[in-house]
Enzyme design. Structure first.
Site, PDB file in Angstrom:
ATOM      1  N   SER A  65       0.830  -1.206   0.000  1.00 49.49           N
ATOM      2  CA  SER A  65       0.000   0.000   0.000  1.00 49.49           C
ATOM      3  C   SER A  65       0.864   1.255   0.000  1.00 49.49           C
ATOM      4  O   SER A  65       1.994   1.255   0.490  1.00 49.49           O
ATOM      5  CB  SER A  65      -0.912   0.025   1.228  1.00 49.49           C
ATOM      6  OG  SER A  65      -1.715  -1.124   1.267  1.00 49.49           O
TER       7      SER A  65
HETATM    8  N1  SAM Z   1      -0.451  -4.822   4.374  1.00 43.09           N
HETATM    9  C1  SAM Z   1       0.292  -5.080   3.178  1.00 43.09           C
HETATM   10  C2  SAM Z   1       1.645  -4.419   3.180  1.00 43.09           C
HETATM   11  O1  SAM Z   1       1.973  -3.702   4.148  1.00 43.09           O
HETATM   12  O2  SAM Z   1       2.379  -4.637   2.215  1.00 43.09           O
HETATM   13  C3  SAM Z   1      -0.448  -4.727   1.908  1.00 43.09           C
HETATM   14  C4  SAM Z   1      -1.612  -5.566   1.737  1.00 43.09           C
HETATM   15  S1  SAM Z   1      -2.140  -5.811   0.078  1.00 43.09           S
HETATM   16  C5  SAM Z   1      -2.849  -4.267  -0.293  1.00 43.09           C
HETATM   17  C6  SAM Z   1      -3.512  -6.883   0.479  1.00 43.09           C
HETATM   18  C7  SAM Z   1      -3.080  -8.273   0.901  1.00 43.09           C
HETATM   19  O3  SAM Z   1      -4.241  -8.945   1.409  1.00 43.09           O
HETATM   20  C8  SAM Z   1      -2.556  -9.131  -0.245  1.00 43.09           C
HETATM   21  O4  SAM Z   1      -1.282  -9.608   0.072  1.00 43.09           O
HETATM   22  C9  SAM Z   1      -3.569 -10.270  -0.337  1.00 43.09           C
HETATM   23  O5  SAM Z   1      -3.019 -11.494  -0.725  1.00 43.09           O
HETATM   24  C10 SAM Z   1      -4.107 -10.296   1.095  1.00 43.09           C
HETATM   25  N2  SAM Z   1      -5.426 -10.946   1.272  1.00 43.09           N
HETATM   26  C11 SAM Z   1      -6.547 -10.821   0.539  1.00 43.09           C
HETATM   27  N3  SAM Z   1      -7.532 -11.595   1.040  1.00 43.09           N
HETATM   28  C12 SAM Z   1      -7.008 -12.228   2.128  1.00 43.09           C
HETATM   29  C13 SAM Z   1      -7.517 -13.161   3.072  1.00 43.09           C
HETATM   30  N4  SAM Z   1      -8.761 -13.646   3.010  1.00 43.09           N
HETATM   31  N5  SAM Z   1      -6.694 -13.587   4.056  1.00 43.09           N
HETATM   32  C14 SAM Z   1      -5.412 -13.135   4.154  1.00 43.09           C
HETATM   33  N6  SAM Z   1      -4.874 -12.259   3.277  1.00 43.09           N
HETATM   34  C15 SAM Z   1      -5.660 -11.804   2.286  1.00 43.09           C
END
Ligand code: SAM
Length: 220
Positions: A65
């Site tokens: 992000s």
């Molecule tokens: N917090 C992260 C960082 O600091 O880099 C960025 C997050 S990215 C915008 C969103 C993340 O949510 C992705 O890595 C995706 O794989 C994960 N995600 C989506 N659905 C999910 C779920 N049900 N359980 C765990 N992770 C999930």
């Protein structure tokens, strides 16, 4: 200090000045952004972009992000829940979890993409951060570690997942972007025993929260 490290520190200060110009003024949050070496959470291919205020690819179709987004979510949490146990859903690069760790929370984080989970876990170890990671569907939370004083969902959700509301401590705070697949409104849900109060903030655009309580109903 080596010249290259001085340059990175300078770039970090510039990033923090940009956040301040955008209205982020919580000193604890700004200091955490100065402390965490954001470039270590980046792919080598886009390393030079690490201190720009943008969201960038981290592989597996996911993104780290934008600093402003991370700062907004962190400020919303810090202002309502200054310490304790925090669950992050969507580890991704690990940057948001590292910021929470530096702020002194006890951090638990869940990621559904195994490559990202493994990379972040190794990086936390290398950096000496005591963050507990799990690979799996975070849309159902982490019942075995509940209750949490704070829950932060870093992917766009269609609605607040019921299991996550249940896993919030009696005076806990949840920060979650809720909306459709294009844009989501940053939402804070505060629990008062069995009552929940909702506040809504700006629009953002996140990759989707998938899984049992997210979009599509299935993750794997
Ligand atoms: N917090 C992260 C960082 O600091 O880099 C960025 C997050 S990215 C915008 C969103 C993340 O949510 C992705 O890595 C995706 O794989 C994960 N995600 C989506 N659905 C999910 C779920 N049900 N359980 C765990 N992770 C999930």
């Amino acid at each position: 200090m080596k010249k290259s490290e001085q340059l990175l520190e300078h770039r970090r200060r510039e990033m923090v000045e940009t956040l301040q110009r955008y209205g982020i003024d919580n000193r604890r949050v700004l200091d955490a952004f100065l402390e965490v070496p954001r470039h270590l959470f980046f792919d080598a291919a886009v390393l030079e972009l690490a201190y720009n205020d943008g969201a960038y690819p981290i592989g597996c179709g996911q993104t780290i992000s934008q600093p402003y987004t991370v700062a907004c979510m962190t400020t919303l949490l810090v202002e309502r829940c200054s310490s304790g146990k925090v669950l992050e859903i969507g580890t991704g690069s690990g940057y948001q979890a590292a910021i929470l760790d530096v702020l002194g929370y006890s951090v638990f984080t869940v990621e559904r993409v195994v490559e990202l989970y493994a990379r972040a876990e190794a990086l936390f170890k290398e950096l000496g951060q005591h963050i507990t990671c799990r690979f799996g569907d975070g849309s159902v939370g982490w019942a075995g570690e509940a209750p949490f004083d704070g829950i932060m969902i870093t992917a766009g959700a269609p609605k607040e997942p019921e299991p996550l509301l249940d896993q919030l401590a009696p005076h806990g705070t949840m920060v979650i972007p809720i909306g459709d697949s294009c844009s989501q409104q940053m939402t804070v849900i505060s629990r008062y025993e069995n009552d929940f109060r909702k506040e809504v903030f700006q629009q953002f655009s996140f990759v989707p929260l998938v899984g049992k309580e997210g979009w599509h109903g299935t993750v794997f």
